[in-house]
Design a protein around this motif. Structure first.
Motif, PDB file in Angstrom:
ATOM      1  N   GLY A 382      11.111  38.074  64.705  1.00 50.88           N
ATOM      2  CA  GLY A 382      10.444  37.863  65.984  1.00 50.88           C
ATOM      3  C   GLY A 382      10.241  39.161  66.738  1.00 50.88           C
ATOM      4  O   GLY A 382      10.582  40.253  66.258  1.00 50.88           O
ATOM      5  N   PRO A 383       9.709  39.091  67.952  1.00 45.01           N
ATOM      6  CA  PRO A 383       9.494  40.297  68.762  1.00 45.01           C
ATOM      7  C   PRO A 383      10.811  40.880  69.257  1.00 45.01           C
ATOM      8  O   PRO A 383      11.854  40.230  69.212  1.00 45.01           O
ATOM      9  N   LEU A 384      10.753  42.092  69.730  1.00 41.85           N
ATOM     10  CA  LEU A 384      11.940  42.754  70.269  1.00 41.85           C
ATOM     11  C   LEU A 384      12.469  41.963  71.463  1.00 41.85           C
ATOM     12  O   LEU A 384      11.743  41.749  72.441  1.00 41.85           O
ATOM     13  N   ASP A 470      18.898  43.260  69.877  1.00 41.20           N
ATOM     14  CA  ASP A 470      18.024  44.427  69.713  1.00 41.20           C
ATOM     15  C   ASP A 470      18.593  45.439  68.732  1.00 41.20           C
ATOM     16  O   ASP A 470      17.862  46.009  67.916  1.00 41.20           O
ATOM     17  N   ILE A 471      19.905  45.691  68.824  1.00 42.86           N
ATOM     18  CA  ILE A 471      20.563  46.707  67.997  1.00 42.86           C
ATOM     19  C   ILE A 471      21.887  46.137  67.511  1.00 42.86           C
ATOM     20  O   ILE A 471      22.688  45.648  68.312  1.00 42.86           O
ATOM     21  N   ALA A 472      22.122  46.224  66.207  1.00 40.40           N
ATOM     22  CA  ALA A 472      23.397  45.781  65.647  1.00 40.40           C
ATOM     23  C   ALA A 472      24.354  46.957  65.557  1.00 40.40           C
ATOM     24  O   ALA A 472      23.947  48.090  65.268  1.00 40.40           O
ATOM     25  N   LEU A 541      12.260  51.008  68.600  1.00 39.88           N
ATOM     26  CA  LEU A 541      12.983  49.793  68.242  1.00 39.88           C
ATOM     27  C   LEU A 541      12.013  48.708  67.766  1.00 39.88           C
ATOM     28  O   LEU A 541      12.259  48.029  66.762  1.00 39.88           O
ATOM     29  N   ALA A 542      10.920  48.549  68.484  1.00 41.39           N
ATOM     30  CA  ALA A 542       9.934  47.533  68.114  1.00 41.39           C
ATOM     31  C   ALA A 542       9.301  47.862  66.767  1.00 41.39           C
ATOM     32  O   ALA A 542       9.057  46.971  65.933  1.00 41.39           O
ATOM     33  N   ALA A 546       9.537  45.556  63.400  1.00 37.18           N
ATOM     34  CA  ALA A 546       8.333  45.017  62.769  1.00 37.18           C
ATOM     35  C   ALA A 546       8.191  45.477  61.319  1.00 37.18           C
ATOM     36  O   ALA A 546       7.649  44.741  60.478  1.00 37.18           O
ATOM     37  N   GLY A 547       8.684  46.669  61.006  1.00 30.95           N
ATOM     38  CA  GLY A 547       8.482  47.213  59.664  1.00 30.95           C
ATOM     39  C   GLY A 547       9.677  47.116  58.741  1.00 30.95           C
ATOM     40  O   GLY A 547       9.623  47.600  57.603  1.00 30.95           O
ATOM     41  N   MET A 548      10.756  46.482  59.204  1.00 33.24           N
ATOM     42  CA  MET A 548      11.994  46.506  58.436  1.00 33.24           C
ATOM     43  C   MET A 548      11.860  45.800  57.086  1.00 33.24           C
ATOM     44  O   MET A 548      12.344  46.295  56.060  1.00 33.24           O
TER      45      MET A 548
END
Length: 590
Positions: A382-384, A470-472, A541-542, A546-548
């Motif tokens: 999903g989105p950030l 947002d960040i793990a 971050l976004a 999106a590209g992960m």
């Protein structure tokens, strides 16, 4: 409820065997004439054969005649434990206490069921009462150790475990808990190795009378490789095992699975369909499983469990195959002299610096130890979340057992630096663990209202939770493994602090494999800097989010066919070495 299980697994005492033995030894009160004792004994036998449903039906029939039949309630509790329905098990063993009063074994069974149901205070109270009736009894001491650990009192658990081991140096379950607690504490690697070797010496001594292996020492013939696991089921480990079974080249490897999986599901059936040979060894003692593996002609036997729940390391101690390898399931040595190799990679175990941590010889895969197959049911990225919430949400979705006061202190520094941020923690049971962890954050200047706790979640709930992070933050010294891969696949970038041992280098291995080494820190200050920089750059971050998935698809982490060829090459290398030794021993004769 299915629980998310992540390495390192909790070492759980196997209560079922001792309970069933106790039931038969103590005998059972009779109802409906002489038929009741045979009924109870039949239910016990069915449980021993893992026919939980059949045993439960018999017990329910007995209870229709006499609802106060203690042994039937005990067996129903054991059945619920076996199925992993811990709240139901606790309810049934509490019923036993109501009927039987403070009998030591009944108290201990109820304590263990409550512990597994994450009712920590109740578990500690019950096991304390059991120990008052039977001081120094090893199984009760072990439950006490585990109840302390589940209550997020790891230092006390380790001290209690050491005291118990001094009293009972040959009690295997205490050794297992000792090893697990040392791992989680990030103890000196030499001390960890010593503990594992001590377990092996007392619990998995080799059998000098075992027959020699009759495998044909032909170095280039197709190999029979046997995989031994209790986790051929919906489990974190299956995401790494299924791609191997699916991509083995039958001209090179015949893959046999030796399943110690007590409760099966659709993943079990997939594994069975992919294997060249499927063997259920749940009910087989080590000697019988040894005979089966030898009769199957297995050349290389692979342990996928290490010292995790349901392992069959005692079987490996008998050396049923010429070459034995440990792989994937456990972040350290088995301690077994009979385990020849451990599969790893050069990032997780740097050459020249890691060998002293293991009893096995290290066998390094060329690209990565990991080969991940994301479950098809995982949601889309999903989105950030920060775009909607207006603040950064950090998250750690590993077990609470991996949280340490040092880690809480470091994360508190991060939250202080970013006062609008929040932290999501999963795998933290309600009650004492949350209270203790909240208090630890508060001591480090963090208002507990900034923390969001979740207990063990259903798979879908666990995956969906990533949509709010947002960040793990990877824990240390005990990094995530499967959790890390799933977190990244769900689009959440992860910050890691690398250490010196495999336990603290799993994140480095995964992140480097997918091309994100810049998210790996080598000091606490660098860990904070990376996390703060990410939090301050929402555009990056976004983009990462999106590209992960595309990044991971293009990496060796998801290249299952190439990975399996590399694995087969490793198997071929160690097989050639074994063949060369056999040929030399026979004076060069083939």
């Amino acid at each position: 409820m299915a629980q998310v299980v992540r390495p390192i697994h909790v070492a759980k005492p196997i209560m079922l065997k001792g309970l069933l033995t106790g039931l038969l030894r103590r005998g059972a009160p009779r109802v409906a004439g002489d038929a009741t004792v045979p009924q109870i004994e039949q239910a016990v036998r069915l449980l021993q054969l893992h026919d939980v449903a059949g045993a439960a039906r018999i017990c329910e029939q007995v209870l229709e005649h006499d609802p106060r039949m203690v042994k039937a309630w005990e067996l129903l509790g054991a059945a619920a434990l076996n199925l992993g329905d811990y709240p139901l098990a606790a309810e049934r063993f509490e019923r036993v206490l109501m009927l039987a009063g403070d009998e030591a074994q009944a108290l201990a069974n109820a304590a263990e069921a409550n512990r597994r149901a994450n009712r920590c205070e109740r578990a500690l109270d019950l096991i304390g009462r059991a120990l008052a009736l039977k001081p120094g009894f090893a199984p009760f001491l072990h439950i006490h150790v585990l109840a302390l650990e589940t209550s997020w009192r790891s230092d006390e658990a380790l001290a209690a475990c050491r005291d118990a081991l001094r009293l009972h140096p040959n009690f295997a379950a205490l050794h297992t808990s000792h090893m697990t607690l040392l791992n989680r504490a990030g103890a000196d690697p030499a001390l960890i190795l010593e503990a594992h070797c001590a377990w092996a010496e007392c619990c998995a001594a080799s059998d000098s009378s075992a027959p020699q292996h009759r495998n044909s020492p032909q170095p280039e013939r197709p190999l029979r490789v046997g995989y031994v696991s209790a986790d051929f089921r919906r489990h974190a480990m299956s995401d790494f095992v299924l791609p191997l079974l699916d991509h083995h080249d039958p001209a090179r490897v015949e893959a046999y699975c030796y399943s110690n999986t007590p409760v099966t599901d659709d993943i079990t059936r997939r594994c069975e369909a992919l294997a060249s040979g499927w063997r259920d060894i749940v009910s087989l003692p080590d000697a019988a499983a040894d005979d089966l593996i030898r009769s199957d002609g297995i050349d290389i036997l692979v342990d996928l469990s290490g010292h995790t729940s349901g392992n069959r390391l005692g079987l490996f101690g008998r050396k049923p195959a010429p070459v034995q390898v440990t792989y994937l399931g456990y972040p350290g040595t088995t301690g077994l002299a009979q385990m020849d190799y451990r599969l790893t990679d050069a990032r997780a175990d740097p050459p020249g610096a890691s060998e002293v941590h293991y009893r096995e010889q290290l066998l390094r895969l060329p690209h990565s130890l990991w080969c991940f197959a994301p479950p098809l049911q995982m949601p889309e990225v999903g989105p950030l979340p920060a775009s909607a919430t207006g603040h950064i949400t950090f998250g750690s979705l590993n077990s609470a057992f991996k949280l340490t006061p040092q880690l809480v202190a470091l994360w508190s520094r991060l939250l202080v630096a970013l006062p609008e941020s929040k932290l999501v923690l999963a795998g933290v049971p309600a009650g004492a663990p949350r209270s203790r962890i909240s208090r630890e954050f508060e001591l480090n200047g963090i208002n507990p209202t900034r923390l969001e706790f979740h207990a063990f979640l259903r798979w879908q709930e666990f995956w969906d939770l990533h949509g709010r992070i947002d960040i793990a933050l990877d824990p240390f010294p005990c990094n995530g493994g499967a959790t890390t891969c799933e977190t990244l696949w769900l689009g959440v970038p992860l910050v890691n602090l690398a250490g010196k041992s495999f336990l603290a280098r799993a994140g480095l291995s995964v992140l480097t494999t997918i091309g994100l080494p810049e998210l790996v820190a080598h000091s606490e200050d660098e860990y904070l800097r990376i996390a703060r920089d990410l939090a301050g750059d929402r555009m990056r971050l976004a983009q990462l989010r999106a590209g992960m998935r595309e990044r991971m698809r293009a990496s060796p982490l998801l290249a299952a066919a190439a990975y399996t060829r590399d694995l087969e090459d490793c198997y071929r290398t160690v097989w050639r070495q074994w063949c060369a030794r056999q040929t030399a021993a026979r004076g060069g004769a083939c």
